[in-house]
Write an enzyme that holds these catalytic residues in place. Structure first.
Site, mmCIF file in Angstrom:
data_model
loop_
_atom_site.group_PDB
_atom_site.id
_atom_site.type_symbol
_atom_site.label_atom_id
_atom_site.label_comp_id
_atom_site.label_asym_id
_atom_site.label_seq_id
_atom_site.Cartn_x
_atom_site.Cartn_y
_atom_site.Cartn_z
ATOM 1 N N ARG A 57 24.466 7.109 -40.073
ATOM 2 C CA ARG A 57 23.486 6.910 -41.139
ATOM 3 C C ARG A 57 23.887 7.664 -42.406
ATOM 4 O O ARG A 57 23.330 7.436 -43.473
ATOM 5 C CB ARG A 57 22.087 7.298 -40.673
ATOM 6 C CG ARG A 57 21.005 6.452 -41.348
ATOM 7 C CD ARG A 57 19.603 6.728 -40.855
ATOM 8 N NE ARG A 57 19.202 8.088 -41.082
ATOM 9 C CZ ARG A 57 18.938 8.982 -40.133
ATOM 10 N NH1 ARG A 57 19.015 8.649 -38.852
ATOM 11 N NH2 ARG A 57 18.578 10.214 -40.432
ATOM 12 N N TYR A 110 18.212 -4.374 -65.833
ATOM 13 C CA TYR A 110 18.107 -5.406 -64.800
ATOM 14 C C TYR A 110 16.650 -5.462 -64.300
ATOM 15 O O TYR A 110 15.997 -4.424 -64.161
ATOM 16 C CB TYR A 110 19.095 -5.064 -63.669
ATOM 17 C CG TYR A 110 18.861 -5.857 -62.409
ATOM 18 C CD1 TYR A 110 18.881 -7.251 -62.444
ATOM 19 C CD2 TYR A 110 18.606 -5.224 -61.198
ATOM 20 C CE1 TYR A 110 18.650 -7.992 -61.297
ATOM 21 C CE2 TYR A 110 18.384 -5.955 -60.044
ATOM 22 C CZ TYR A 110 18.393 -7.334 -60.108
ATOM 23 O OH TYR A 110 18.152 -8.061 -58.972
ATOM 24 N N ASP A 182 24.440 2.449 -65.500
ATOM 25 C CA ASP A 182 24.732 1.315 -64.625
ATOM 26 C C ASP A 182 25.925 0.579 -65.236
ATOM 27 O O ASP A 182 25.818 -0.038 -66.292
ATOM 28 C CB ASP A 182 23.484 0.417 -64.538
ATOM 29 C CG ASP A 182 23.671 -0.752 -63.581
ATOM 30 O OD1 ASP A 182 24.821 -1.173 -63.384
ATOM 31 O OD2 ASP A 182 22.662 -1.248 -63.060
ATOM 32 N N LYS A 207 28.728 -7.208 -57.124
ATOM 33 C CA LYS A 207 29.238 -8.039 -58.222
ATOM 34 C C LYS A 207 30.765 -7.916 -58.313
ATOM 35 O O LYS A 207 31.451 -8.283 -57.401
ATOM 36 C CB LYS A 207 28.548 -7.653 -59.529
ATOM 37 C CG LYS A 207 27.046 -7.445 -59.400
ATOM 38 C CD LYS A 207 26.331 -8.714 -58.985
ATOM 39 C CE LYS A 207 24.846 -8.480 -58.914
ATOM 40 N NZ LYS A 207 24.140 -9.281 -57.972
HETATM 41 N N1 LCS Z 1 22.356 -3.472 -61.689
HETATM 42 C C1 LCS Z 1 22.631 -4.623 -62.337
HETATM 43 C C2 LCS Z 1 23.131 -4.567 -63.738
HETATM 44 C C3 LCS Z 1 22.442 -5.842 -61.697
HETATM 45 O O1 LCS Z 1 22.736 -6.964 -62.361
HETATM 46 C C4 LCS Z 1 21.951 -5.857 -60.365
HETATM 47 C C5 LCS Z 1 21.715 -7.130 -59.641
HETATM 48 C C6 LCS Z 1 21.665 -4.642 -59.728
HETATM 49 C C7 LCS Z 1 21.896 -3.478 -60.421
HETATM 50 C C8 LCS Z 1 21.150 -4.591 -58.324
HETATM 51 O O2 LCS Z 1 22.180 -4.881 -57.453
HETATM 52 P P1 LCS Z 1 21.996 -5.434 -55.949
HETATM 53 O O3 LCS Z 1 20.945 -4.584 -55.306
HETATM 54 O O4 LCS Z 1 21.570 -6.846 -56.041
HETATM 55 O O5 LCS Z 1 23.335 -5.237 -55.342
HETATM 56 N N2 LCS Z 1 21.746 -8.257 -60.437
HETATM 57 C C9 LCS Z 1 21.470 -9.479 -60.077
HETATM 58 C C10 LCS Z 1 21.473 -10.574 -60.966
HETATM 59 O O6 LCS Z 1 21.649 -10.511 -62.172
HETATM 60 N N3 LCS Z 1 21.231 -11.664 -60.268
HETATM 61 O O7 LCS Z 1 20.985 -11.403 -58.958
HETATM 62 C C11 LCS Z 1 21.117 -9.974 -58.742
#
Ligand code: LCS
Length: 407
Positions: A57, A110, A182, A207
């Protein structure tokens, strides 16, 4: 040979010391628990007096390789891999903030980050101010006596607002508060926030870092003390660890990060130029276009302008919907940073959580479309956009003549 290896060499090899077992591809170690040669060794590892993994964990051996590699790429001391980008964001914010504390957040974040701050943070007694961080005076003025962090995203999702990292870091340093960035849209290949004065970097590794659309993951890079605290006190207790299988896919995907980012940037730039001249497009958001409001800052702090292009289609929601439905190659999908070109409608998809007034005020209109340029031949992507615009104008003309006929 140079002491410090180049970025692409590091992506592929990590630390050369990792070669102890000789495996060319990264081995997956699925073990949950590890045994120790003595009770003393076990007790010291749990107490943090000895390096080592003791329970899954808190990490695993494959994840450790991923963490070491990302720390190297971001020029940070240590990294923590977690189960999603949102896990990275929540772990960082909960490690810096507690009841009674305040955080300054860029107003362009986001949708998930916005939702976390609006709904979960208040349950812990944490307050926040959303601020236009393109204005450094507004940012400085928003810092209160109980402000414990400044949190930004640059370029932002979905409007590609670029923030001056060095300028903001000067202010946070004066106030002795950490600056969190970020860096998802850039990846460490295009932007290194720690070199520009940030203290903590976050990625949705879902991503570009993974780059193949088959893993949900997040990663945090910071100094060793902060990472240890997050691992032991936050991530471990919330149970947000990343599995060895996912860490192995990330290590594989990351080997081509440099090559992929070059192609994403090339394709996005060509698409942005095409869109800027299209008569059915009212506005294009891409940091590589001289028309972008923060073009100069982008040139200064970003090695490439990234793979995301947003644009405002003329005709609002109806036009945006008809355009998306007319695409044949490009897929309608939430994510970004994949080999496939993806589009989405922020107002009804990624930023649905924002109240309508906040959305409109921040420029997320009903005609806004976000495109994540994939790795296909750019002529095919532009060809698909072209035919979808044609479909749209045929539909608009037909609707107009039908309305005229009905009258
Ligand atoms: N930060 C950014 C800039 C993001 O675009 C996203 C997800 C996250 C954090 C969160 O990441 P995750 O938990 O999904 O790995 N962005 C998304 C988007 O633009 N479309 O679907 C998810």
């Amino acid at each position: 040979m140079k002491e410090k290896l180049g970025f692409d060499t590091t992506l592929i090899h990590g630390h050369l010391k990792d070669r102890s077992i000789g495996a060319v591809a990264q081995p997956i170690v699925p073990a949950v628990a590890y045994s120790f040669e003595s009770h003393e060794a076990a007790a010291e590892t749990v107490a943090g007096k000895r390096e080592g993994i003791y329970y899954g964990r808190y990490g695993n051996a494959t994840l450790q390789s991923f963490e070491e590699r990302v720390a190297l790429l971001e020029n940070g001391e240590a990294a923590l891999g977690v189960s999603s980008g949102m896990a990275a964001i929540s772990t960082v914010l909960l490690s810096l903030l507690q009841h009674g504390n305040h955080v300054v957040v860029t107003k362009d974040v986001y949708g998930g980050t916005y939702h976390f701050l609006k709904t979960l943070a208040p349950r812990f007694g944490i307050t926040f101010s959303f601020v236009d961080c393109t204005n450094l005076e507004s940012l400085a003025a928003a810092i209160q006596a109980n402000t414990k962090a400044v949190y930004i995203e640059t370029p932002s999702n979905p409007l590609l607002t670029v923030l001056d990292i060095e300028g903001i870091a000067t202010i946070t340093r004066q106030h002795r508060i950490p600056l969190v960035i970020d860096n998802t849209f850039m990846s460490p290949y295009l932007q290194k926030p720690l070199n520009l004065g940030a203290d903590i970097v976050i990625h949705s590794a879902t991503k570009y870092l993974n780059g193949h659309g088959d893993v949900i993951a997040g990663v945090i890079v910071a100094d060793q003390e902060r990472i240890d605290f997050m691992r032991q006190q936050i991530m471990g207790d919330l149970g947000q660890v990343l599995s060895a299988g996912d860490a192995s896919l990330l290590l594989r995907g990351m080997k081509t990060l440099g090559l992929r980012m070059e192609r994403h940037c090339y394709n996005a730039n060509a698409i942005a130029e095409f869109l800027e001249y299209h008569p059915q497009v009212a506005r294009v958001y891409y940091p590589g276009l001289p028309s972008h409001p923060q073009y100069e800052i982008a040139q200064k702090q970003m090695r490439g302008m990234g793979g995301i292009v947003s644009f405002e289609i003329k005709g609002g929601l109806d036009a945006a919907t008809a355009f998306l439905d007319a695409l044949k190659l490009i897929m309608i999908s939430f994510s970004l940073g994949d080999p496939e070109t993806l589009v989405q409608h922020p107002a009804t998809m990624t930023h649905f959580a924002l109240p309508e007034s906040v959305r409109r005020e921040s420029g997320i209109t009903d005609g806004l479309i976000r495109l994540s340029a994939g790795l296909e031949d750019v002529e095919d992507i532009i060809g698909d956009l072209f035919q979808a615009f044609d479909q749209l104008s045929i539909q608009t003309t037909r609707k107009r003549s039908e309305t005229a006929w009905m009258k």
